[in-house]
Design a protein around this motif. Structure first.
Motif, PDB file in Angstrom:
ATOM      1  N   ALA A   1       0.721  -1.209   0.076  1.00  0.00           N
ATOM      2  CA  ALA A   1      -0.171  -0.104   0.008  1.00  0.00           C
ATOM      3  C   ALA A   1       0.802   1.422   0.032  1.00  0.00           C
ATOM      4  O   ALA A   1       0.385   2.127  -0.468  1.00  0.00           O
ATOM      5  N   GLY A   2       1.972   1.104   0.810  1.00  0.00           N
ATOM      6  CA  GLY A   2       2.786   2.462   0.740  1.00  0.00           C
ATOM      7  C   GLY A   2       3.787   2.199  -0.583  1.00  0.00           C
ATOM      8  O   GLY A   2       3.887   1.353  -1.247  1.00  0.00           O
ATOM      9  N   ASP A   3       4.858   3.298  -0.408  1.00  0.00           N
ATOM     10  CA  ASP A   3       5.882   3.518  -1.409  1.00  0.00           C
ATOM     11  C   ASP A   3       6.822   2.275  -1.224  1.00  0.00           C
ATOM     12  O   ASP A   3       7.580   2.285  -0.199  1.00  0.00           O
ATOM     13  N   LEU A   4       6.951   1.652  -2.105  1.00  0.00           N
ATOM     14  CA  LEU A   4       7.807   0.337  -2.357  1.00  0.00           C
ATOM     15  C   LEU A   4       9.247   0.980  -1.975  1.00  0.00           C
ATOM     16  O   LEU A   4      10.182   0.290  -1.374  1.00  0.00           O
ATOM     17  N   GLY A   5       9.499   2.122  -2.771  1.00  0.00           N
ATOM     18  CA  GLY A   5      10.949   2.733  -2.793  1.00  0.00           C
ATOM     19  C   GLY A   5      11.368   3.172  -1.309  1.00  0.00           C
ATOM     20  O   GLY A   5      12.631   3.271  -1.101  1.00  0.00           O
ATOM     21  N   ALA A   6      10.656   3.314  -0.339  1.00  0.00           N
ATOM     22  CA  ALA A   6      10.814   3.570   1.026  1.00  0.00           C
ATOM     23  C   ALA A   6      11.579   2.475   1.751  1.00  0.00           C
ATOM     24  O   ALA A   6      12.230   2.593   2.713  1.00  0.00           O
ATOM     25  N   THR A   7      11.420   1.191   1.265  1.00  0.00           N
ATOM     26  CA  THR A   7      11.817  -0.110   1.897  1.00  0.00           C
ATOM     27  C   THR A   7      13.326  -0.185   1.128  1.00  0.00           C
ATOM     28  O   THR A   7      13.337  -0.111  -0.141  1.00  0.00           O
ATOM     29  N   ARG A   8      14.293  -0.153   1.875  1.00  0.00           N
ATOM     30  CA  ARG A   8      15.841  -0.275   1.280  1.00  0.00           C
ATOM     31  C   ARG A   8      16.377  -1.635   1.244  1.00  0.00           C
ATOM     32  O   ARG A   8      16.560  -2.136   2.597  1.00  0.00           O
ATOM     33  N   VAL A   9      16.607  -2.248   0.434  1.00  0.00           N
ATOM     34  CA  VAL A   9      17.191  -3.513   0.357  1.00  0.00           C
ATOM     35  C   VAL A   9      18.435  -3.486  -0.548  1.00  0.00           C
ATOM     36  O   VAL A   9      18.453  -3.136  -1.727  1.00  0.00           O
ATOM     37  N   GLU A  10      19.816  -3.880  -0.148  1.00  0.00           N
ATOM     38  CA  GLU A  10      20.865  -3.749  -0.974  1.00  0.00           C
ATOM     39  C   GLU A  10      21.321  -4.946  -1.320  1.00  0.00           C
ATOM     40  O   GLU A  10      20.983  -6.137  -0.482  1.00  0.00           O
ATOM     41  N   LEU A  11      21.884  -4.936  -2.340  1.00  0.00           N
ATOM     42  CA  LEU A  11      22.503  -6.245  -3.087  1.00  0.00           C
ATOM     43  C   LEU A  11      23.943  -6.361  -3.270  1.00  0.00           C
ATOM     44  O   LEU A  11      24.559  -5.334  -3.879  1.00  0.00           O
ATOM     45  N   ILE A  12      24.891  -7.094  -2.517  1.00  0.00           N
ATOM     46  CA  ILE A  12      26.318  -7.126  -2.612  1.00  0.00           C
ATOM     47  C   ILE A  12      26.673  -8.361  -3.370  1.00  0.00           C
ATOM     48  O   ILE A  12      26.458  -9.436  -2.793  1.00  0.00           O
ATOM     49  N   TRP A  13      27.364  -8.028  -4.108  1.00  0.00           N
ATOM     50  CA  TRP A  13      27.961  -9.262  -4.990  1.00  0.00           C
ATOM     51  C   TRP A  13      29.501  -9.497  -4.519  1.00  0.00           C
ATOM     52  O   TRP A  13      30.379  -8.700  -4.343  1.00  0.00           O
ATOM     53  N   VAL A  14      29.636 -10.790  -4.246  1.00  0.00           N
ATOM     54  CA  VAL A  14      30.743 -11.591  -3.524  1.00  0.00           C
ATOM     55  C   VAL A  14      31.849 -11.664  -4.455  1.00  0.00           C
ATOM     56  O   VAL A  14      31.542 -11.912  -5.597  1.00  0.00           O
TER      57      VAL A  14
ATOM     58  N   ALA B   1      26.027  -1.227   4.354  1.00  0.00           N
ATOM     59  CA  ALA B   1      24.927  -1.539   4.194  1.00  0.00           C
ATOM     60  C   ALA B   1      24.232  -1.953   5.141  1.00  0.00           C
ATOM     61  O   ALA B   1      22.743  -1.239   5.220  1.00  0.00           O
ATOM     62  N   ALA B   2      24.576  -2.395   6.026  1.00  0.00           N
ATOM     63  CA  ALA B   2      23.801  -2.706   7.267  1.00  0.00           C
ATOM     64  C   ALA B   2      23.535  -1.499   8.404  1.00  0.00           C
ATOM     65  O   ALA B   2      22.568  -1.418   9.011  1.00  0.00           O
ATOM     66  N   GLU B   3      24.221  -0.281   7.979  1.00  0.00           N
ATOM     67  CA  GLU B   3      23.902   1.038   8.772  1.00  0.00           C
ATOM     68  C   GLU B   3      22.506   1.436   8.346  1.00  0.00           C
ATOM     69  O   GLU B   3      21.922   2.161   9.151  1.00  0.00           O
ATOM     70  N   ARG B   4      22.004   1.316   6.951  1.00  0.00           N
ATOM     71  CA  ARG B   4      20.942   1.924   6.694  1.00  0.00           C
ATOM     72  C   ARG B   4      19.959   1.024   6.010  1.00  0.00           C
ATOM     73  O   ARG B   4      18.737   1.457   5.813  1.00  0.00           O
ATOM     74  N   ALA B   5      20.131  -0.085   5.719  1.00  0.00           N
ATOM     75  CA  ALA B   5      19.401  -1.226   5.044  1.00  0.00           C
ATOM     76  C   ALA B   5      18.361  -1.825   5.766  1.00  0.00           C
ATOM     77  O   ALA B   5      18.670  -1.905   7.019  1.00  0.00           O
ATOM     78  N   ASP B   6      17.087  -2.050   5.166  1.00  0.00           N
ATOM     79  CA  ASP B   6      16.124  -2.817   5.785  1.00  0.00           C
ATOM     80  C   ASP B   6      16.211  -4.398   5.580  1.00  0.00           C
ATOM     81  O   ASP B   6      15.896  -5.311   6.545  1.00  0.00           O
ATOM     82  N   GLY B   7      17.365  -4.503   4.675  1.00  0.00           N
ATOM     83  CA  GLY B   7      17.519  -5.962   4.391  1.00  0.00           C
ATOM     84  C   GLY B   7      18.695  -5.808   3.373  1.00  0.00           C
ATOM     85  O   GLY B   7      18.974  -5.006   2.712  1.00  0.00           O
TER      86      GLY B   7
END
Length: 325
Positions: free
Chosen positions: A204-217, A229-235
């Motif tokens: 229902a809300g803005d999907l962009g407000a949920t922050r998920v980072e992708l980190i490539w090894v 990433a863990a400082e600001r990400a939701d996942g």
């Protein structure tokens, strides 16, 4: 359903809509109604309408834009359309296709299409791809596949399709499964009857407000990127090597992130195959990461695991619920 199929074409931009000047800069762009004109003679049994949600290049597409496309599709289906075609840029069409699979569960075909060559280029592929998409959108069987991509005379499922080449016209593949349909003579020949059930719900809300980072090894990585990433990400989704492995310093950073309450999902950076469950122990192996509390994406590719986690969190659902492996 009526004998005449009502197909809505939704424009979002991309190469298929681009109008380039002599310096190859994108111009104002074609709308969905203009793009359909390149698909040749009207197909029998369909009534077309068009709406533009975005006119942006694929590289600029963000989850909030994908949500806007999903909301438009939901509204058009509620208004009685029989099928939907979405024109899109190739850079991120695989992500939008999967985002739609996550957010929508509708009883009509949803078919995305795109082009690798500009409308003014020799051998422009947009018209043929859109025509194939229209053929698929009028076919009731396609609804059971979930969102699909029609391109290069092939039909691909949202979960598996990926852009496998940077520039050639035959740029798309589904390394895990191959295409589920082929087009010839304005007909679709299917080799599957159902697609994966990826549906979670439309936030229902803005999907962009949920922050998920992708980190490539990569070999020799430490935990710097993951700690940041863990400082600001939701996942966080980690594209691990092989069956879902990370260097030991990255494993330490994963442990720190989980201790902070940030869900971490491990996918594989490989083109196909599942994350492993019980083969490798030791620091950074999948057994160790499971002990730390990381979740695993299974066969879902890393790019799409990120979207799955993002939509889930925006819906208030946990990683364990949507990544049970």
């Amino acid at each position: 359903m009526s004998a005449v199929k009502r197909i809505v074409t939704i424009g979002s931009g991309g190469t298929i809509s681009a109008v380039a000047d002599a310096r190859r800069r994108a111009g104002g762009g074609l709308g969905a109604a203009d793009i359909v004109q390149a698909a040749g003679e009207p197909l029998p049994g369909i009534e077309l309408s068009a709406v533009d949600v975005r006119r942006i290049p694929g590289r600029a597409m963000a989850p909030a834009d994908m949500q806007a496309i999903a909301s438009t599709i939901a509204a058009e289906v509620a208004a009685g359309c029989d099928g939907v075609v979405v024109t899109h840029g190739t850079d991120t069409v695989e992500e939008t296709a999967y985002a739609l699979a996550l957010m929508l569960d509708v009883p009509v075909p949803i078919v995305l299409s795109a082009a690798m060559r500009l409308p003014g280029d020799v051998g422009h592929d947009g018209g043929a791809n859109v025509r194939a998409a229209l053929v698929a959108a009028r076919d009731e069987r396609v609804a059971a596949l979930g969102p699909v991509l029609a391109i290069q005379d092939e039909l691909h499922l949202a979960r598996w399709v990926t852009k496998a080449h940077t520039s050639r016209v035959a740029a798309f593949a589904s390394p895990e499964t191959g295409p589920v349909g082929v087009f010839a003579e304005d007909r679709l020949q299917l080799s599957a009857t159902h697609g994966p059930d990826d549906h979670l719900g439309l936030p229902a809300g803005d999907l962009g407000a949920t922050r998920v980072e992708l980190i490539w090894v990569a070999a020799g990585m430490d935990g710097l990127l993951l700690d940041a990433a863990a400082e600001r990400a939701d996942g966080i989704v980690v594209a691990g090597s092989g069956g879902g492995h990370v260097p030991p310093p990255v494993a330490e950073a994963i442990e720190r992130a989980i201790a902070r309450g940030v869900p971490v999902v491990i996918a594989s950076r490989c083109a196909a195959g599942p994350t492993l469950e019980r083969t490798y122990g030791g620091p950074g192996g999948e057994l160790h990461l499971r002990e730390l509390g990381a979740h695993f994406a299974g066969r879902i590719p890393a790019l799409k695991a990120r979207l799955r986690l993002q939509v889930a969190l925006a819906l208030g659902r946990g990683a364990q619920e949507v990544f049970p492996a």
